[in-house]
Design a protein around this motif. Sequence first.
Motif, short mmCIF file in Angstrom:
data_model
loop_
_atom_site.label_atom_id
_atom_site.label_comp_id
_atom_site.label_asym_id
_atom_site.label_seq_id
_atom_site.Cartn_x
_atom_site.Cartn_y
_atom_site.Cartn_z
N GLU A 1 0.87 -1.20 0.08
CA GLU A 1 0.03 -0.03 0.02
C GLU A 1 0.90 1.41 -0.01
N ASN A 2 0.55 2.40 -0.62
CA ASN A 2 1.26 3.56 -0.86
C ASN A 2 0.52 4.44 0.05
N PHE A 3 1.22 5.34 1.07
CA PHE A 3 0.86 6.22 2.08
C PHE A 3 1.52 7.42 1.96
N ALA A 4 0.77 8.43 1.72
CA ALA A 4 1.05 9.91 1.78
C ALA A 4 0.70 10.67 3.03
N SER A 5 1.99 11.12 3.47
CA SER A 5 1.82 12.07 4.69
C SER A 5 0.98 13.52 4.33
N VAL A 6 0.54 13.81 5.38
CA VAL A 6 -0.08 15.25 5.24
C VAL A 6 0.46 16.21 6.48
N LEU A 7 0.55 17.51 5.98
CA LEU A 7 1.03 18.27 7.44
C LEU A 7 -0.18 19.04 7.62
N LYS A 8 -1.03 18.86 8.54
CA LYS A 8 -2.29 19.54 8.78
C LYS A 8 -2.57 19.46 10.40
N PRO A 9 -3.47 20.44 10.61
CA PRO A 9 -4.06 20.45 12.16
C PRO A 9 -5.08 19.35 12.00
N ILE A 10 -5.29 19.10 13.48
CA ILE A 10 -6.48 18.22 13.66
C ILE A 10 -7.52 19.02 14.47
N GLY A 11 -8.92 18.64 14.07
CA GLY A 11 -9.90 19.35 14.66
C GLY A 11 -10.29 20.69 14.35
N GLU A 12 -9.38 21.69 14.23
CA GLU A 12 -9.99 23.07 13.93
C GLU A 12 -9.06 23.59 12.96
N PRO A 13 -9.42 24.65 12.26
CA PRO A 13 -8.63 25.18 11.59
C PRO A 13 -7.44 26.04 12.20
N ILE B 1 9.43 18.76 19.36
CA ILE B 1 8.05 19.13 20.23
C ILE B 1 7.90 20.53 19.84
N GLY B 2 8.60 21.65 20.13
CA GLY B 2 8.64 22.87 19.99
C GLY B 2 7.62 23.77 20.51
N PRO B 3 7.55 25.04 20.25
CA PRO B 3 6.65 25.95 21.24
C PRO B 3 5.20 25.85 21.07
N GLU B 4 4.53 26.19 21.76
CA GLU B 4 2.71 26.08 21.73
C GLU B 4 2.23 26.76 20.62
N LEU B 5 3.00 27.93 20.20
CA LEU B 5 2.45 28.48 18.85
C LEU B 5 2.51 27.65 17.77
N THR B 6 3.32 26.43 17.55
CA THR B 6 3.35 25.53 16.46
C THR B 6 2.60 24.40 16.93
N TYR B 7 2.24 24.29 18.04
CA TYR B 7 1.42 22.87 18.42
C TYR B 7 0.24 22.65 17.54
N PRO B 8 -0.61 23.35 16.75
CA PRO B 8 -1.37 22.76 15.95
C PRO B 8 -1.01 22.45 14.60
N ILE B 9 0.09 23.11 14.23
CA ILE B 9 0.44 22.21 12.72
C ILE B 9 1.58 21.33 13.24
N TYR B 10 2.08 21.20 14.22
CA TYR B 10 3.34 20.33 14.74
C TYR B 10 2.92 19.06 15.54
N ARG B 11 2.99 19.55 17.02
CA ARG B 11 2.97 18.63 17.93
C ARG B 11 1.47 18.07 17.91
N ASN B 12 0.43 18.82 17.78
CA ASN B 12 -0.77 18.50 17.85
C ASN B 12 -1.46 18.19 16.54
N GLY B 13 -0.62 18.26 15.53
CA GLY B 13 -1.30 18.14 14.17
C GLY B 13 -0.81 16.60 13.68
N THR B 14 -1.07 16.42 12.60
CA THR B 14 -0.89 14.92 12.00
C THR B 14 0.60 14.63 12.15
N ILE B 15 1.51 15.48 12.00
CA ILE B 15 3.10 14.93 12.04
C ILE B 15 3.40 14.55 13.54
N GLY B 16 2.48 15.37 14.31
CA GLY B 16 2.66 15.12 15.92
C GLY B 16 2.16 13.75 16.28
N MET B 17 0.92 13.30 15.58
CA MET B 17 0.56 11.82 15.82
C MET B 17 1.56 10.76 15.36
#
Length: 397
Positions: free
Chosen positions: A151-163, A227-243
Amino acid sequence: MIIQPRTRGFICLTSHPEGCAENVRKQIEYVKSKGLINNGPKKVLVIGASTGFGLASRISAAFGSNAATIGVFFEKPGTEGRPGTAGWYNSAAFEKEAHAAGLYAKSINGDAFSDEIKKEAIELIKKDLGQIDLVVYSLASPRRTHPKSGENFASVLKPIGEPFSNKTVDFHTGVVSDITINPVTEQSDIDNTIAVMGGEDWKFWIEDLKAAGVLAQGCKTVAYSYIGPELTYPIYRNGTIGMAKNDLEGTVPYLNELLGDLNGVSYVSVNKALVTQSSSAIPVVPLYISLLYKVMKEKGIHEGCVEQMQRLFADRLYADNVVLDSEGRIRVDDLEMREDVQAEVAELWNKVTTENIESISDLAGYRRDFFNLFGFEFDNIDYNAESDELTSVESIK
Ligand code: NAD
Ligand code: NA
């Protein structure tokens, strides 16, 4: 051919062989200047060895501990009239320097996610090194073909839940703008990102290496997280890549159990935010890095990939006592996350605009680092001179 930078967005389409070699030489000089690492690694496999943290790990092992290294990566050699990728030239340069220093160094160029490349690496270890005592896992990829299901998987760099809305910068032009990134709509986007950047492939590597009997008593393995700072949490640590990073970090207990009878141990090291081919693709992050560089340089605590990896090896992985955080991770992002650093970055973050970015951030440093990744903007390289785009090394297969 004469090779000049050609960019498209956050990608540079060309790379400069002599410039990449200069980048590698500078890293080697730094590692040598720090002296030999006490009880450091001796026989090392680096997966993702051609750029960024993986290349810096390989250089730290080789030139900081006289280690024999096998590098695995996915790069393109040059063809007549068309330069190869930076990772190709970096690896060619690394091998030349390693061989000149009397160090064993060979590389395998191919898809590390495949069973085939794992087999090739195991055969090479058996033939040349017998067993290895360190496995560095430093892959960063936008896609993966699963070796069992195909199977082919493509990663995405997106937030989860809210814009997620925040500032971002086009680092070429310095234009700061507001960006809104919509959250994933399908669970499969999260699952696919975990499949690409999570811990399964690291697990497959260590399982295969162990089953083949090529891991030495007391061997170590390390993979890299952020991990990084809270300001990038939505796009990084709490986003798809963070998962995916949660999944990677969650692999450690399993690997520790697997390595138990060899007295082996696995670690995740949380590294600093740095300009690499991978991080420049993440929205918002380049603006954060530009401000972070300014603050850390002013405080005299800035580090690049090689400074980070040399410190990881000397003061963490091979220290008498490996200090871990409450989650069991090694932290070399300690200086980035220092309270005074983060407070100053946050203050600048609120102020930064297109008008003031060149003065309150280190955007110039960001740009230089970006072009350096591809071998450009080194003072001592003549970019109007002919280069050998076909640079090759026998031991890169
Ligand atoms: P990078 O893009 O510089 O390096 C990626 C490496 O993976 C290259 O050697 C490339 O050839 C190799 N690779 C990619 N796909 C491959 C494949 N299919 N087969 C074989 N090799 C393949 O990235 P990087 O920034 O050094 O990232 C390495 C690790 O460090 C990642 O886990 C990343 O999340 C982590 N990290 C990065 C940062 C940062 O700010 N850059 C911070 C903390 C942690
Ligand atoms: Na890497």
